[in-house]
Design an enzyme around this catalytic site. Sequence first.
Site, PDB file in Angstrom:
ATOM      1  N   LYS A 257      24.386   8.754   8.730  1.00 50.46           N
ATOM      2  CA  LYS A 257      24.093   9.871   7.817  1.00 50.46           C
ATOM      3  C   LYS A 257      24.686  11.164   8.374  1.00 50.46           C
ATOM      4  O   LYS A 257      24.391  11.544   9.503  1.00 50.46           O
ATOM      5  CB  LYS A 257      22.581  10.030   7.648  1.00 50.46           C
ATOM      6  CG  LYS A 257      22.155  11.316   6.922  1.00 50.46           C
ATOM      7  CD  LYS A 257      20.637  11.484   6.829  1.00 50.46           C
ATOM      8  CE  LYS A 257      20.247  12.841   6.249  1.00 50.46           C
ATOM      9  NZ  LYS A 257      18.780  13.075   6.197  1.00 50.46           N
ATOM     10  N   ASP A 262      21.123  20.427   5.754  1.00 49.50           N
ATOM     11  CA  ASP A 262      20.131  19.981   4.774  1.00 49.50           C
ATOM     12  C   ASP A 262      19.150  21.110   4.476  1.00 49.50           C
ATOM     13  O   ASP A 262      18.158  21.292   5.180  1.00 49.50           O
ATOM     14  CB  ASP A 262      19.385  18.749   5.317  1.00 49.50           C
ATOM     15  CG  ASP A 262      18.344  18.239   4.328  1.00 49.50           C
ATOM     16  OD1 ASP A 262      18.376  18.664   3.151  1.00 49.50           O
ATOM     17  OD2 ASP A 262      17.513  17.393   4.739  1.00 49.50           O
ATOM     18  N   LYS A 269      13.578  23.576   1.575  1.00 50.14           N
ATOM     19  CA  LYS A 269      12.719  23.474   2.753  1.00 50.14           C
ATOM     20  C   LYS A 269      12.102  24.835   3.059  1.00 50.14           C
ATOM     21  O   LYS A 269      12.698  25.861   2.739  1.00 50.14           O
ATOM     22  CB  LYS A 269      13.539  23.024   3.962  1.00 50.14           C
ATOM     23  CG  LYS A 269      13.936  21.564   3.959  1.00 50.14           C
ATOM     24  CD  LYS A 269      14.653  21.195   5.236  1.00 50.14           C
ATOM     25  CE  LYS A 269      15.045  19.724   5.236  1.00 50.14           C
ATOM     26  NZ  LYS A 269      13.912  18.791   5.287  1.00 50.14           N
ATOM     27  N   ASP A 280      21.329  17.506  10.932  1.00 50.24           N
ATOM     28  CA  ASP A 280      21.095  16.384  10.017  1.00 50.24           C
ATOM     29  C   ASP A 280      22.333  15.499   9.849  1.00 50.24           C
ATOM     30  O   ASP A 280      22.338  14.591   9.021  1.00 50.24           O
ATOM     31  CB  ASP A 280      20.612  16.925   8.663  1.00 50.24           C
ATOM     32  CG  ASP A 280      19.700  15.957   7.932  1.00 50.24           C
ATOM     33  OD1 ASP A 280      19.123  15.086   8.588  1.00 50.24           O
ATOM     34  OD2 ASP A 280      19.579  16.084   6.695  1.00 50.24           O
ATOM     35  N   ASP A 339      15.091  16.846  -1.471  1.00 49.32           N
ATOM     36  CA  ASP A 339      15.116  16.864  -0.004  1.00 49.32           C
ATOM     37  C   ASP A 339      15.098  15.446   0.581  1.00 49.32           C
ATOM     38  O   ASP A 339      15.305  15.273   1.782  1.00 49.32           O
ATOM     39  CB  ASP A 339      13.916  17.678   0.512  1.00 49.32           C
ATOM     40  CG  ASP A 339      14.089  18.105   1.960  1.00 49.32           C
ATOM     41  OD1 ASP A 339      15.212  17.978   2.495  1.00 49.32           O
ATOM     42  OD2 ASP A 339      13.092  18.569   2.550  1.00 49.32           O
ATOM     43  N   GLU A 341      17.364  13.302   0.539  1.00 50.55           N
ATOM     44  CA  GLU A 341      18.770  13.125   0.175  1.00 50.55           C
ATOM     45  C   GLU A 341      19.483  12.105   1.051  1.00 50.55           C
ATOM     46  O   GLU A 341      20.471  11.523   0.643  1.00 50.55           O
ATOM     47  CB  GLU A 341      19.501  14.481   0.245  1.00 50.55           C
ATOM     48  CG  GLU A 341      20.033  14.887   1.640  1.00 50.55           C
ATOM     49  CD  GLU A 341      18.937  15.068   2.687  1.00 50.55           C
ATOM     50  OE1 GLU A 341      17.780  15.264   2.300  1.00 50.55           O
ATOM     51  OE2 GLU A 341      19.254  14.996   3.890  1.00 50.55           O
ATOM     52  N   ARG A 343      18.682   9.087   2.046  1.00 42.38           N
ATOM     53  CA  ARG A 343      18.689   7.740   1.459  1.00 42.38           C
ATOM     54  C   ARG A 343      19.648   7.661   0.274  1.00 42.38           C
ATOM     55  O   ARG A 343      20.183   6.613  -0.031  1.00 42.38           O
ATOM     56  CB  ARG A 343      17.259   7.343   1.081  1.00 42.38           C
ATOM     57  CG  ARG A 343      16.641   8.207   0.029  1.00 42.38           C
ATOM     58  CD  ARG A 343      15.123   8.097  -0.025  1.00 42.38           C
ATOM     59  NE  ARG A 343      14.472   8.863   1.045  1.00 42.38           N
ATOM     60  CZ  ARG A 343      13.157   8.893   1.238  1.00 42.38           C
ATOM     61  NH1 ARG A 343      12.352   8.184   0.468  1.00 42.38           N
ATOM     62  NH2 ARG A 343      12.633   9.607   2.225  1.00 42.38           N
TER      63      ARG A 343
HETATM   64  N1  BES Z   1      16.659  15.451   7.233  1.00 38.44           N
HETATM   65  C1  BES Z   1      15.331  15.334   6.758  1.00 38.44           C
HETATM   66  C2  BES Z   1      14.421  14.623   7.746  1.00 38.44           C
HETATM   67  C3  BES Z   1      13.997  15.412   8.947  1.00 38.44           C
HETATM   68  C4  BES Z   1      13.054  16.407   8.858  1.00 38.44           C
HETATM   69  C5  BES Z   1      14.499  15.088  10.181  1.00 38.44           C
HETATM   70  C6  BES Z   1      12.665  17.094   9.981  1.00 38.44           C
HETATM   71  C7  BES Z   1      14.098  15.749  11.316  1.00 38.44           C
HETATM   72  C8  BES Z   1      13.182  16.750  11.227  1.00 38.44           C
HETATM   73  C9  BES Z   1      15.317  14.537   5.458  1.00 38.44           C
HETATM   74  O1  BES Z   1      16.417  14.700   4.645  1.00 38.44           O
HETATM   75  C10 BES Z   1      14.119  15.006   4.695  1.00 38.44           C
HETATM   76  O2  BES Z   1      14.115  16.133   4.313  1.00 38.44           O
HETATM   77  N2  BES Z   1      13.161  14.119   4.519  1.00 38.44           N
HETATM   78  C11 BES Z   1      11.961  14.460   3.848  1.00 38.44           C
HETATM   79  C12 BES Z   1      11.602  13.321   2.933  1.00 38.44           C
HETATM   80  C13 BES Z   1      10.487  13.637   1.979  1.00 38.44           C
HETATM   81  C14 BES Z   1      10.933  14.659   0.969  1.00 38.44           C
HETATM   82  C15 BES Z   1      10.079  12.355   1.299  1.00 38.44           C
HETATM   83  C16 BES Z   1      10.874  14.663   4.900  1.00 38.44           C
HETATM   84  O3  BES Z   1      10.830  13.922   5.870  1.00 38.44           O
HETATM   85  O4  BES Z   1      10.095  15.604   4.726  1.00 38.44           O
HETATM   86 ZN    ZN Z   2      18.187  15.228   5.558  1.00 37.09          ZN
HETATM   87 MN    MN Z   3      16.189  16.402   3.366  1.00 38.97          MN
END
Ligand code: BES
Ligand code: ZN
Ligand code: MN
Length: 488
Positions: A257, A262, A269, A280, A339, A341, A343
Amino acid sequence: MEFTASSANLLKIKADCLIVLADAQINGVLASDDTELHGDLKALAKATNFDGKTGSAKTLHTPTLPFSQVILIGITGATSRQKQIKVIADAASKAIASGAQKVLWVAARAPDDGHWQAAMVARNVLHARYKYAKNDKVVASRLKTLIYWTGSRAEQQLASTGLDFGAAVGNGMNCARELGNLPANFCTPSYLADRASDMARDNASLDCQILDNADMHKLAMGSLLSVTAGTVEPAKFIIMNYRGGAKSEAPTVLIGKAVTFDSGGISLKPGGGMDEMKFDMCGGASVFGVMQALCASGLAINVIGLVPAVENMPSGTATRPGDVVTSMSGQTIEVLNTDAEGRLILCDAITYSERFKPRAVIDIATLTGACVMALGKQASGLLANDDDLADELLASGTRSGDRAWQLPLWEEYDAQLKSNFADMANIGGREAGTITAACFLARYAKKLPWAHIDIAGTAWLSGAQKGATGRPVPLLMDYLQQRANHST
Ligand code: BES
Ligand code: ZN
Ligand code: MN
């Protein structure tokens, strides 16, 4: 930086710093060698109350010896691989901090793991040597040469191949760290594509191909393209092909990825700590690191690296919550949260990987904040639809000290992805976020032996230590080395 193994007379080797891993009696590799140096070091250890326990170290200035500094590093109590790695990592930091140009490193006694220990030394010294050049005043470490001393000729041979492998891994980690640390206004999808082209140009065993937005439209990667809809940065789908094995051998596919920033998109966020979302793309960076390490080590294996690279931004053209998109597989997705994204880009990359008829597909992603809550900064999350693949990856994590921990991929969790408006939603609610993210990916990997490594907690450190770690390059390289050994 150069690494060589030696079993020559220690007092005849020129170096400005001698590092000895040993117990209080200086019983390490040295004990088997009846040099006068052993006696000198024993006396020094006694005089300085060196207790030889892990965590204890003595830096001595020794005008009577041919080395201007001697650093004694305790090894008593280093009973597990993990503890031994900690000792080596601490010693490596001291080697760099000593300011020496040439270090002579005396291994701890290790008749059964000479290759492993030498690899760990090279890897950790390179890791300690890396510095992010935040301005032009940052000077590179002085250390240029490390001579790794083993007690015998037989061990020297083993150590020599270990050093080469460890150096490849260490440089690969530093490649991943550098890409991770670069800010998002510099490290864009186009920048990553250019780095892949450079690497392919410089290595005969590596080819690369870059797909742009138009190519991805033709391939009907509607899910991936929905993530890039809000940004002005062109997306790139990077394909790197390392040919180290026989032509007929099915490749291992690594998918990383690479969301170069992000922001969350329309599901923006919160502001605090958002800068860290430049990391990211660390999954993609780890694939770059592995590709570089493969070229350096020449492992006899075929590996394809896929790096879907995009930026996730909000704008008038961005994907909205509630939008429905069609993935390359034909399955439709209701984007309930822009967010989630990662996947969305990985699912199309997994579908794309089918064309290579791979023997295994492994994706690496900073996918869920939930993984950081579950496992912290210690272990990466591992989920797989193939138990043998999972077991091999877990074992590689333990052996390399770059550990992973498995979570279940049960169908009961998959039910959380139900949508009234598409084949699936892109989020599964508050509970078990790491697992439902993997369940989403598993819907695209049904025809493949597949594993997913969630590195959200392990890819970078925060606070005073803020920076990319280069994980899981060591885990992946151990795994690929094991595979290469098996197939030849
Ligand atoms: N890149 C983030 C995951 C992340 C967050 C990694 C904080 C490291 C630290 C990912 O794209 C994301 O935003 N995931 C969300 C998913 C949710 C919306 C289901 C998350 O983990 O909050
Ligand atoms: Zn992300
Ligand atoms: Mn995200």
